[in-house]
Scaffold this motif. Structure first.
Motif, PDB file in Angstrom:
ATOM      1  N   GLY A 113       5.451   9.632  15.236  1.00 41.03           N
ATOM      2  CA  GLY A 113       6.680  10.602  14.915  1.00 41.03           C
ATOM      3  C   GLY A 113       7.807   9.959  14.586  1.00 41.03           C
ATOM      4  N   LEU A 114       7.882   8.699  14.261  1.00 39.81           N
ATOM      5  CA  LEU A 114       9.035   8.143  13.784  1.00 39.81           C
ATOM      6  C   LEU A 114       8.872   8.295  12.286  1.00 39.81           C
ATOM      7  N   ASP A 115      10.255   8.019  11.395  1.00 47.06           N
ATOM      8  CA  ASP A 115      10.144   8.453   9.932  1.00 47.06           C
ATOM      9  C   ASP A 115       9.375   7.270   9.306  1.00 47.06           C
ATOM     10  N   GLY A 116       8.651   7.681   8.613  1.00 49.86           N
ATOM     11  CA  GLY A 116       8.063   6.681   7.331  1.00 49.86           C
ATOM     12  C   GLY A 116       6.998   5.536   8.098  1.00 49.86           C
ATOM     13  N   VAL A 117       6.339   5.970   9.048  1.00 58.17           N
ATOM     14  CA  VAL A 117       5.606   5.083   9.639  1.00 58.17           C
ATOM     15  C   VAL A 117       3.914   5.417   9.442  1.00 58.17           C
ATOM     16  N   THR A 118       3.346   4.291   8.911  1.00 58.62           N
ATOM     17  CA  THR A 118       1.743   4.443   8.868  1.00 58.62           C
ATOM     18  C   THR A 118       0.927   3.541   9.455  1.00 58.62           C
TER      19      THR A 118
ATOM     20  N   ASP B 284      11.542   2.929   4.168  1.00 54.35           N
ATOM     21  CA  ASP B 284      12.786   3.534   4.344  1.00 54.35           C
ATOM     22  C   ASP B 284      13.604   2.938   3.092  1.00 54.35           C
ATOM     23  N   GLN B 285      14.501   3.992   2.430  1.00 49.82           N
ATOM     24  CA  GLN B 285      15.249   3.528   1.536  1.00 49.82           C
ATOM     25  C   GLN B 285      16.292   2.279   1.865  1.00 49.82           C
TER      26      GLN B 285
ATOM     27  N   ILE C 172       0.781  -1.328  -0.083  1.00 51.57           N
ATOM     28  CA  ILE C 172      -0.052   0.065  -0.022  1.00 51.57           C
ATOM     29  C   ILE C 172       0.875   1.126   0.008  1.00 51.57           C
ATOM     30  N   GLU C 173       1.696   1.309   0.760  1.00 49.39           N
ATOM     31  CA  GLU C 173       2.746   2.533   0.969  1.00 49.39           C
ATOM     32  C   GLU C 173       3.942   2.418   0.168  1.00 49.39           C
ATOM     33  N   ALA C 174       4.614   1.104  -0.079  1.00 50.10           N
ATOM     34  CA  ALA C 174       5.895   0.779  -0.661  1.00 50.10           C
ATOM     35  C   ALA C 174       5.872   0.727  -2.222  1.00 50.10           C
ATOM     36  N   SER C 175       4.652   0.160  -2.673  1.00 48.34           N
ATOM     37  CA  SER C 175       4.813   0.018  -4.040  1.00 48.34           C
ATOM     38  C   SER C 175       3.994   0.883  -5.080  1.00 48.34           C
ATOM     39  N   TYR C 176       4.400   0.856  -6.213  1.00 50.25           N
ATOM     40  CA  TYR C 176       3.645   1.596  -7.295  1.00 50.25           C
ATOM     41  C   TYR C 176       2.258   1.284  -7.324  1.00 50.25           C
ATOM     42  N   THR C 177       1.699  -0.227  -7.263  1.00 48.09           N
ATOM     43  CA  THR C 177       0.434  -0.331  -7.138  1.00 48.09           C
ATOM     44  C   THR C 177       0.336  -1.423  -5.976  1.00 48.09           C
TER      45      THR C 177
ATOM     46  N   GLY D 157      11.837   0.694   0.258  1.00 48.09           N
ATOM     47  CA  GLY D 157      11.849  -0.590   1.060  1.00 48.09           C
ATOM     48  C   GLY D 157      10.737  -0.192   1.926  1.00 48.09           C
ATOM     49  N   GLY D 158       9.944  -1.428   2.408  1.00 49.05           N
ATOM     50  CA  GLY D 158       9.107  -1.499   3.287  1.00 49.05           C
ATOM     51  C   GLY D 158       8.923  -2.680   4.139  1.00 49.05           C
ATOM     52  N   VAL D 159       8.648  -2.451   5.582  1.00 51.67           N
ATOM     53  CA  VAL D 159       8.558  -3.401   6.545  1.00 51.67           C
ATOM     54  C   VAL D 159       7.144  -3.475   7.226  1.00 51.67           C
TER      55      VAL D 159
END
Ligand code: ADP
Length: 384
Positions: free
Chosen positions: A335-340, A362-363, A281-286, A309-311
């Protein structure tokens, strides 16, 4: 066929979190949806156009629901397959097909399918009852250790038991089951393949799944998997071959083991959006959900490579808490970077129930994995 802002109706069997996330994309495309679920509190209830209450294992409930839609899909495997088959015969498009679901619903039949189609999987024996497993050990035709799996109705590690001594069999239900060779794997991997009715296929990158040791449930998903390129390619080849063998339409999540010798063995498949694809959902183009819609509606498939990169970390109910759910410290982790965070909307928590998940992008995938651990230890899913 015009799906967008039209009279077309998509039916979805199951109203859980997978359906809820699929509905984000039907909303995006303005595709009309009808959802069937047994619970009035199903996460899908607020996002579907029509919500129908009914038992997914009940022939009439599924058949009557299916008669009202143009294309029927499902977000859970435990649905009445006879009803799906009848609907197919009467012209309703059911994707994935009833035949595929019939094969997958029973783990013994699923394993036989791999064997018949020359797809790599660990050796196994089928038993009509668990009591026969004990006899086989006594007669010496089955040796410990092995993995006992209930043939039907297992999910999220329920219905799976690693048997290291005869006493481990105690308390298991006396049902049809398989005894499977225990694989001392290096990694658990998964590849999600999307395939359209015209036969166009695309796979998402290989992900690594880390399991909770007690709950037998995915705790972290890491995309891309931190494995050598040639091993990843092998996993992709197996996944594509599997989707082809089923003549699949829609998403097929192929869960695999990477053995100590870097062989790939199929563990099991899921014919639907899967926990191992939530980070898309967040890390891919689709996202996997958009891709499932594209596949079952015979639309062009979207790009499956990752932007970053996605975890994914699952938010499950803490041990020792049951009842009305309370989430603690969600704002802290935001508040952490890249967190949803994704919260599924289930009112009641219980130990290990899947209540939500968090994606970390995160890259640097190792950094994302580190932040995931912080997320996991900070958020608490408890009860009032
Ligand atoms: P479920 O259908 O409940 O998800 P799985 O068949 O995927 O059950 O098994 C759950 C987990 O148990 C797997 O992810 C893996 O960690 C472990 N497991 C299953 N089969 C084997 C096996 N043959 N060897 C080693 N571990 C296994």
């Amino acid at each position: 066929m015009n799906y967008f802002s039209s009279n077309f109706k998509l039916g979805i069997l199951g109203g859980g979190q997978l359906g809820k996330m699929l509905l984000n994309d039907t909303r995006k495309f303005d595709i009309y949806t009808c959802v069937l679920d047994a619970s009035n509190e199903a996460p899908c209830k607020i996002a579907s156009n029509e919500f129908h209450l009914g038992d997914l294992m009940d022939y009439d409930a599924v058949y009557n629901f299916g008669k009202q839609v143009d294309v029927l899909t499902f977000e859970i495997e435990n649905v009445n397959v006879d009803a799906l088959e009848a609907l197919e015969k009467e012209g309703v498009k059911v994707y994935p097909a009833s035949q595929t679901l019939r094969t997958i619903q029973n783990k013994a039949r699923q394993k036989l399918f791999y064997r018949d189609n020359n797809l790599p999987t660990s050796p196994f024996t089928r038993f009509a009852y668990t009591s026969e497993v004990k006899e086989a050990i006594e007669h010496g035709s089955l040796t410990i250790p092995f993995v006992w799996k209930s043939a039907q109705f297992g999910y999220d590690g329920q219905g799976v038991k690693i048997v290291k001594s005869v006493s481990d069999l105690e308390g298991l239900p006396n049902v049809e089951c398989i005894a499977e060779e225990l694989v001392p794997f290096k990694n658990e991997l998964a590849v999600i393949v999307a395939r359209t009715p015209s036969g166009e296929s695309k796979n998402f990158p290989v992900v690594e799944m880390e399991f909770h040791p007690e709950a037998n449930q995915v705790e972290y998903v890491i995309c891309p998997a931190r494995i050598p390129e040639d091993v990843a390619q092998k996993a992709i080849d197996v996944a594509l071959k599997t989707s082809e063998a089923f003549n699949h339409v829609g998403l097929l999540a192929v869960e695999m083991f990477q053995t100590q010798n870097d062989e790939i063995l199929i563990n099991e498949v899921a014919p639907r959006p899967h926990n191992s694809g939530h980070q898309s959902i967040e890390a891919s183009y689709t996202s996997q959900f958009e891709q499932h819609l594209r596949a079952i509606l015979n639309l062009p498939l979207g790009r499956t490579d990752s932007k970053v990169g996605g975890v994914m970390v699952n938010l499950v109910g803490s041990e020792g808490y049951s009842g009305n759910v309370v989430y603690e410290n969600i704002s802290n982790i935001m508040g952490l970077d890249g967190v949803t965070p994704h919260i599924y909307g289930k009112k009641q928590t219980r130990p290990f129930r899947k209540m939500g998940h968090v994606t970390i992008v995160d890259q640097d995938i190792n950094m994302a994995r580190k932040i995931a651990e912080e997320v996991k230890s900070t958020i608490k899913v408890i009860s009032e």
